[in-house]
Design an enzyme around this catalytic site. Structure first.
Site, PDB file in Angstrom:
ATOM      1  N   HIS A   1       0.805  -1.229   0.000  1.00 22.05           N
ATOM      2  CA  HIS A   1       0.000   0.000   0.000  1.00 22.05           C
ATOM      3  C   HIS A   1       0.832   1.271   0.000  1.00 22.05           C
ATOM      4  O   HIS A   1       0.356   2.319  -0.431  1.00 22.05           O
ATOM      5  CB  HIS A   1      -0.952   0.011   1.197  1.00 22.05           C
ATOM      6  CG  HIS A   1      -2.142  -0.856   0.985  1.00 22.05           C
ATOM      7  ND1 HIS A   1      -2.122  -2.212   1.218  1.00 22.05           N
ATOM      8  CD2 HIS A   1      -3.380  -0.583   0.515  1.00 22.05           C
ATOM      9  CE1 HIS A   1      -3.306  -2.725   0.924  1.00 22.05           C
ATOM     10  NE2 HIS A   1      -4.081  -1.755   0.487  1.00 22.05           N
ATOM     11  N   GLY A   2       2.040   1.188   0.486  1.00 26.29           N
ATOM     12  CA  GLY A   2       2.838   2.406   0.479  1.00 26.29           C
ATOM     13  C   GLY A   2       4.195   2.205   1.108  1.00 26.29           C
ATOM     14  O   GLY A   2       4.389   1.310   1.937  1.00 26.29           O
TER      15      GLY A   2
END
Lengths: 471, 499
Positions: free
Chosen positions: A324-325
């Protein structure tokens, strides 16, 4: 080009119109051109990444299809993995990696300054690399025939409705649909438009309005009373859901207008009674990808020891968090789900709680508890750092500021949020476009009118691109 | 075919639904200004259909100074010269050519406007204003007055068809322009771009007369460089494009078009940076005047029309003028309108000004008394005037009341540069009223408050209203006088304004 932009409002009808005007065998050209144009609206140069990924995976697929022994196919799989994950690493994780190493060096008083790459994250890179990787892995496994048509393969990689934020489609689901010559059908256009409208509503009216308050809370939590902080934290749960669900719904609607059925990415996830169910209902295309290409290759649940299985579970959730990041907050967020998943497993194993009837009081309590856990995890997802997240949690029970600011939430925000929650309950295991079929035509048009009105007059107009674009 | 027919019918119903929603939106929200960003709708609705001359401007039109006795806006001063013509205005702070175009385009065709006066602000062409954070809100409001159905305008707003940049993005764009945009300067000019020039000033500082770095002046000089050091690119500057659109629109609607080029604080720019900056400002002003004059626009060049003491903001670059400044600008615009309305002009802004000024660079002087010129100090040029116990009085401005009927609205504006070689200088500024040769009024103002430290030039400003005592006097004298200490005087200016 954002789905909620004027450009897209003009682009979509034009593409659909041209799509049905174009003879079937040439449609891939139109869609490929439209998809590349769609992508280049962000940054023209980054099309090279998609082209590179397409070319390598096309080549790897063709080569693997000519080799009967699985072992000999492996170098081509490795080539595909190295190129795709290499691109992902370089553009998304390199700076995170060097920053973390620099920090680690600092702990040991080693003065090394690893370089930083000054590049913009290519939008959707996590989505299309995972999509194209699923193809090469399936070809390697021998489950999938290689695509010999470069045009169709390129279209599979870059199909614009789901290019930048999913759903992450598998080749065997999407490619045959892209090859099929779909006739103009009222049902497809109508249902597609319904989904686009509903998607715009939940993105522009729900997510973007909530974002205004969430941004305030997370920017300066020290200015707000714990009640407002709590409101902001809950708002974020709905914001991220409405934002991503909205995007997926528009994507599904767009594809449906051209006769393509994309997979459902969300199935009312906040009505899940536990974390396991939540991940079967939230971002389904990603969780199934991790199940098929990370969890199962690690051995899944068919491992010799329980500790190995626990490891597999934690690994999947931590990697999913990192996907996700490039920040430890996302890893921590994934870790929370992993831990809760295992705790829930232990509770089931030790106490063997009885099954509860759907929407009975017991079920509702479990839904509520699960929602609270998910909301708690979102604090880490939304915060800039783990310290910030803990700071936010501390403030919830801490002292109020001397001169607290108020969130001043507009009445219509509550009304639309209520409407959204209600519609989500009504849509339990159903899709909006199909549910509307059951209503009388006048009722349907009243709903259209309300949604159009809300989208035009009550859209939140702070600067909020789709959250999942950053992934 | 059957499917197509079905789709077409639904699309028609959809269009009908949108028409109905538009009617509802207009009645419930738009016409009552009840939706967000309807400020421009409201401003536009206030423009009377019978209005003949429309003034369009930003904060320069409406800003007044606390001590102004007449707080009328610039367009009201212009309007005063044409009492028989209906004037109106569209004034929105921070607006610029793009905003003006949005307003003008949205004016209904049945309005009777004959002449449009548009503010042409030199500073609005610079990159800081172009990439201002205020721009997003202006654009949002401008979207709502586009010539489309209100619901379509609202949809454009919801779809965010306006520019919105983060602080970091804005800074990056501005820094990029400051680094790469060429300056209209000679080849041997030492600073190749704004960034370098700004950095040089910040490092070396602006020196006071004693050679020390003056922090306030240094900051201000940096503002001036960032505000005015640029070269207007007529092909790419967005303001030029928008003003061109206004010219085209005026031609289409048959309006007389006047561009009111606003005054900038040339005195201050000169004081801080000398000809280096003035030449750049002149270059751009000449370009604008020439560019638009050739396109048939009446360009009123007010660039050097307002003196330093009339600029309200002394620590920033703005076009906000005190009463006399606004009147000067208005007077020029009013004069330029004579060619459209030759018979309606009434000189309502005649000031009956009396002006005394001496920079002590020559022997000539409108003041009475000995100049006492000397070369030791000079605020500008080579000379100033010394006031000491040996030469106790400075030159004197003598105003004869008998020649004009001063009222309580009449004013005396005093400005001068003062320097003292020692601390706590004890001089005075004096106003003396006489009747039949006898002193009837005597008041003084210490200069100690003005001169904060030794060896530095300070601005002395004073505004005096013609009160009853002064009105009764037949002669008013104004001068500086030494008490114990010597001080120096330069750019001594006295202006008398009547209503």
């Amino acid at each position: 080009m954002l789905f909620n932009s004027l450009e897209y409002v003009l682009f979509l009808p034009l593409v659909v119109f041209l799509y049905y005007l174009t003879p079937g065998k040439y449609r891939w050209m139109l869609l490929l051109a439209a998809s590349y144009y769609f992508y280049m609206c962000w940054k023209v140069e980054y099309i090279i990444l998609i082209l590179a990924s397409t070319a390598i995976d096309y080549y790897a697929g063709i080569r693997m299809s000519r080799i009967s022994r699985k072992r000999k196919r492996r170098p081509y799989l490795i080539l595909s993995l190295v190129v795709n994950l290499g691109l992902l690493f370089s553009f998304k994780y390199f700076n995170f990696f060097t920053d973390s190493l620099n920090l680690a060096f600092e702990q040991f008083n080693i003065m090394a300054e690893l370089p930083e790459l000054k590049v913009m994250l290519p939008v959707g890179i996590s989505f299309y690399t995972f999509q194209t990787l699923s193809y090469t892995i399936e070809v390697y496994k021998g489950n999938q025939q290689a695509d010999h048509h470069l045009g169709y393969f390129a279209l599979y990689v870059s199909y614009f409705p789901q290019l930048v934020a999913g759903p992450i489609e598998r080749y065997d689901r999407l490619a045959p649909q892209l090859r099929k010559t779909t006739k103009l059908r009222y049902k497809n256009i109508s249902r597609g438009l319904r989904l686009v409208l509903y998607g715009l509503f939940i993105k522009m009216v729900i997510a973007d309005n909530l974002a205004i308050y969430v941004d305030q809370i997370y920017a300066t939590p020290e200015k707000y009373m714990s009640g407002d902080l709590l409101t902001g934290i809950f708002f974020y749960s709905f914001q991220i859901y409405a934002d991503f669900h909205g995007y997926s719904t528009i994507a599904i609607g767009t594809a449906l207008m051209m006769g393509v059925n994309l997979m459902n990415n969300f199935k009312t996830p906040y009505l899940s009674a536990n974390v396991m169910e939540f991940w079967k209902r939230w971002h389904i295309s990603l969780s199934t990808w991790f199940r098929d290409y990370v969890y199962i290759p690690l051995g899944g649940s068919r491992v010799k020891t329980k500790s190995r299985w626990w490891f597999n579970i934690m690994a999947v959730f931590l990697i999913s968090g990192l996907w996700h990041g490039a920040n430890w907050t996302f890893v921590f967020w994934g870790g929370i789900f992993g831990v809760v998943y295992l705790i829930e497993y232990l509770i089931r194993k030790l106490f063997r709680p009885s099954e509860v009837k759907k929407f009975s009081a017991g079920h509702l309590i479990r839904i509520l508890v699960n929602f609270l856990i998910v909301t708690f995890a979102w604090i880490f997802f939304r915060s800039q750092s783990i310290d910030d997240a803990f700071g936010m949690i501390k403030r919830l029970g801490g002292q109020s500021p001397d001169q607290a600011e108020s969130l001043d939430i507009k009445l219509y925000v509550w009304i639309f949020l209520g409407f959204f929650i209600l519609s989500d309950v009504l849509l339990y295991n159903k899709r909006f476009d199909k549910m509307l079929d059951k209503y009388h035509i006048i009722m349907r048009w009243i709903i259209y009118a309300i949604l159009i009105w809300a989208v035009i007059v009550y859209a939140g107009i702070a600067k909020n691109p789709f959250i999942y674009f950053q992934f | 075919m059957k499917e197509l027919k079905k789709i077409s019918i639904r699309l028609l119903v959809l269009v009908l639904l949108l028409v109905l929603l538009n009617i509802g939106y207009k009645k419930l929200y738009y016409n009552n200004y009840k939706d967000i960003n309807t400020e421009f709708v409201e401003i536009l609705d206030k423009v009377s259909p019978s209005c003949k001359v429309l003034y369009v401007g930003e904060s320069s039109n409406l800003t007044t100074r606390k001590d102004d006795t007449d707080k009328r806006w610039i367009h009201e001063f212009i309007s005063a010269c044409y009492p028989e013509i209906e004037f109106c205005d569209i004034t929105k702070p921070a607006s610029h050519a793009g905003t003006y175009y949005a307003f003008l385009r949205a004016l209904p065709a049945d309005h009777n406007i004959e002449t449009v006066i548009v503010t042409l602000n030199l500073r609005s062409f610079n990159t800081v204003w172009i990439h201002s954070q205020l721009e997003t809100n202006l654009q949002k409001n401008a979207l709502m007055i586009q010539p489309y159905p209100p619901l379509v305008n609202r949809m454009m707003l919801s779809l965010k068809t306006y520019d919105e940049y983060s602080d970091e993005e804005t800074t990056a764009m501005v820094m990029d322009d400051w680094e790469n945009d060429p300056l209209p300067v000679p080849d041997d000019f030492p600073h190749k771009n704004v960034q370098k020039w700004d950095k040089w000033i910040a490092t070396h500082g602006i020196k006071d007369s004693s050679g020390k770095k003056d922090p306030d002046k240094t900051i201000l000089a940096c503002h001036y460089v960032k505000g005015y050091a640029f070269q207007i690119d007529t092909l790419n500057n967005p303001r030029i494009k928008d003003f061109n659109k206004i010219v085209k629109l005026a031609n289409k609607r048959n309006w007389n078009l006047v561009f009111n080029l606003m005054a900038e604080n040339v005195d201050k720019a000169n004081e801080l940076l000398g000809n280096d900056l003035i030449n750049i400002m002149d270059y751009n002003v000449d370009l604008l005047v020439d560019y638009y004059s050739r396109r048939g626009v009446t360009v009123v060049n007010n660039f050097r029309n307002v003196r330093n003491d009339q600029f309200i903001n002394q620590k920033w670059t703005t076009e906000h003028y005190a009463e006399i400044g606004r009147k000067s600008v208005a007077k020029c615009v009013a004069d330029s309108l004579k060619k459209f309305y030759p018979d309606q002009y009434k000189n309502r802004l005649k000031s009956g000004n009396i002006q005394f000024f001496n920079d002590y660079e020559s022997e000539k002087s409108p003041f009475q008394g000995k100049a006492n010129r000397q070369k030791k100090y000079a605020a500008a040029g080579k000379f100033s005037s010394m006031v000491s116990l040996d030469n106790k009085y400075s030159q004197t401005a003598v105003i004869n009341n008998s020649k004009a009927n001063y009222t309580s609205n009449s004013k005396i504006m005093v400005s001068a540069k003062l320097l003292a070689p020692t601390k706590n200088c004890s001089g005075l500024f004096v106003i003396e009223g006489r009747k039949n040769g006898k002193i009837t009024d005597w008041r003084s103002f210490g200069i100690k408050e003005t001169i904060e430290s030794e060896e530095r030039w300070y601005n002395f400003n004073k505004q005096i209203t013609f009160d009853k005592k002064l009105q009764e006097a037949d002669q008013v004298k104004l001068f500086f006088m030494a008490e114990e200490d010597t001080f120096y005087l330069d750019n001594f200016k006295i202006e008398v304004f009547t209503k």
